[in-house]
Design a protein around this motif. Sequence first.
Motif, PDB file in Angstrom:
ATOM      1  N   VAL A 260      14.940  92.242  -5.933  1.00 51.86           N
ATOM      2  CA  VAL A 260      13.953  91.510  -6.726  1.00 51.86           C
ATOM      3  C   VAL A 260      12.566  92.107  -6.519  1.00 51.86           C
ATOM      4  O   VAL A 260      12.325  92.863  -5.585  1.00 51.86           O
ATOM      5  CB  VAL A 260      13.933  90.011  -6.331  1.00 51.86           C
ATOM      6  N   MET A 261      11.674  91.730  -7.406  1.00 53.46           N
ATOM      7  CA  MET A 261      10.255  92.052  -7.240  1.00 53.46           C
ATOM      8  C   MET A 261       9.455  90.800  -7.574  1.00 53.46           C
ATOM      9  O   MET A 261       9.947  89.881  -8.237  1.00 53.46           O
ATOM     10  CB  MET A 261       9.838  93.220  -8.133  1.00 53.46           C
ATOM     11  N   GLY A 262       8.227  90.751  -7.095  1.00 49.10           N
ATOM     12  CA  GLY A 262       7.407  89.575  -7.311  1.00 49.10           C
ATOM     13  C   GLY A 262       6.838  89.522  -8.711  1.00 49.10           C
ATOM     14  O   GLY A 262       6.489  90.545  -9.303  1.00 49.10           O
ATOM     15  N   ILE A 270      11.596  88.277  -9.717  1.00 49.44           N
ATOM     16  CA  ILE A 270      12.221  88.828 -10.907  1.00 49.44           C
ATOM     17  C   ILE A 270      13.270  89.841 -10.480  1.00 49.44           C
ATOM     18  O   ILE A 270      12.980  90.746  -9.671  1.00 49.44           O
ATOM     19  CB  ILE A 270      11.167  89.505 -11.806  1.00 49.44           C
ATOM     20  N   PRO A 271      14.516  89.747 -10.972  1.00 46.68           N
ATOM     21  CA  PRO A 271      15.534  90.742 -10.620  1.00 46.68           C
ATOM     22  C   PRO A 271      15.174  92.120 -11.141  1.00 46.68           C
ATOM     23  O   PRO A 271      14.635  92.261 -12.249  1.00 46.68           O
ATOM     24  CB  PRO A 271      16.809  90.194 -11.284  1.00 46.68           C
ATOM     25  N   VAL A 272      15.444  93.129 -10.332  1.00 48.10           N
ATOM     26  CA  VAL A 272      15.147  94.515 -10.699  1.00 48.10           C
ATOM     27  C   VAL A 272      16.357  95.117 -11.382  1.00 48.10           C
ATOM     28  O   VAL A 272      17.480  95.038 -10.886  1.00 48.10           O
ATOM     29  CB  VAL A 272      14.772  95.340  -9.454  1.00 48.10           C
ATOM     30  N   GLY A 273      16.140  95.750 -12.537  1.00 45.85           N
ATOM     31  CA  GLY A 273      17.229  96.374 -13.279  1.00 45.85           C
ATOM     32  C   GLY A 273      17.490  95.658 -14.588  1.00 45.85           C
ATOM     33  O   GLY A 273      17.105  94.499 -14.775  1.00 45.85           O
ATOM     34  N   GLN A 274      18.163  96.340 -15.484  1.00 49.00           N
ATOM     35  CA  GLN A 274      18.469  95.767 -16.790  1.00 49.00           C
ATOM     36  C   GLN A 274      19.764  94.970 -16.749  1.00 49.00           C
ATOM     37  O   GLN A 274      20.693  95.281 -16.000  1.00 49.00           O
ATOM     38  CB  GLN A 274      18.584  96.877 -17.839  1.00 49.00           C
TER      39      GLN A 274
END
Length: 365
Positions: A260-262, A270-274
């Motif tokens: 995740v990232m903030g 927010i999840p990272v990646g599509q």
Amino acid sequence: MSGVARNVGNHCSVVSCYSHVAFFSNVSLNVHRAVGSPLVMDPNSICRKAKRLAGKQAELCQTQPEIVNEVAKGARLGVRECQYQFRYRRWNCTTDFSKFNPFFLVLCASDIRETAFVYAITAAGVTHAVTQACSMGDLLQCGCEATRNRAPPRPPSSSSGGDGVKWEWGGCGDDVEFGYEKSKQFMDAKRRRGKSDIRTLVDLHNNEAGRLAVKLYMRTECKCHGLSGSCTLRTCWKKMPHFREVGDRLLERFNGASKVMGGNDGKTLIPVGQNIKPPDKQDLIYSDESPDFCLANRKTGSLGTRGRMCNSTAMDISGCDLLCCERGYREETVVFEENCLCRFHWCCVVQCKKCLVRKELSLCH
């Protein structure tokens, strides 16, 4: 050493880091030691030395030291389970300090998948230990679960015993809500009061995932009552899952952990990646990539795998190829003494002989 201490101080507070590795030591981070096995976590030492404790935690230390003692037991339980679950991996949940060791402190200050598991399993351990102490009558503040307002249990369809069987709550159900609240109170330390940052959000999420791995998987146990073995009345109660089940479940979450990232608001992740679904409350999350843990590296907190025992015939993570990072391994013969030819003598002594056992070990280069 001071550089490491400053780094840890910025990212990993006394409560959140030390309570998750099952012992507290001098808060200046200059001395770390474990006495005996398992690791010692003395509640008096926690309350005396962890000066940054505040609010509910400080109140707990002052008014309910017996609960702090159960917190200590739960943290040790979590560390032991971590070491079991990771026993064949390159990072094997090493927390053995005979002297100041910056490696684990650096790892603790990282936001990687392994740290996520440590936070989750120790928060789960505290929940489990405090709840169990309530059921055993070891704490005055709690006891068995209150079932007065709970709906009657549903009989299993396969063993309902007929329409005439009566069901009711009884026995001593585990009061997991009390253990959950005490774990949350002690483990969810706010490192930066009044501020939200990604590390705080990630740690609190993983703590909650650990507690839910206990709370959401309570099982129903029942006992039949009646004449001549009949089951005219069935008494049921709620029990926690065995802690090995908790560890297995959290390891599955570790294997499927989400990066995740903030968010821009500082309050969301927010999840990272599509095409990746947002992690739910039971998922483990992280924001930094893990090192490969092959070689010792002070900057990443890796102790390396040199000298680790491996399985020369296995093809999984315990195999020498993977565990030794393709550096190869050596065979070594060790001889040790163990009990053998044990016999029971009435009453009530077991007498054993001592036998020398030779064992071939494979050790990573």
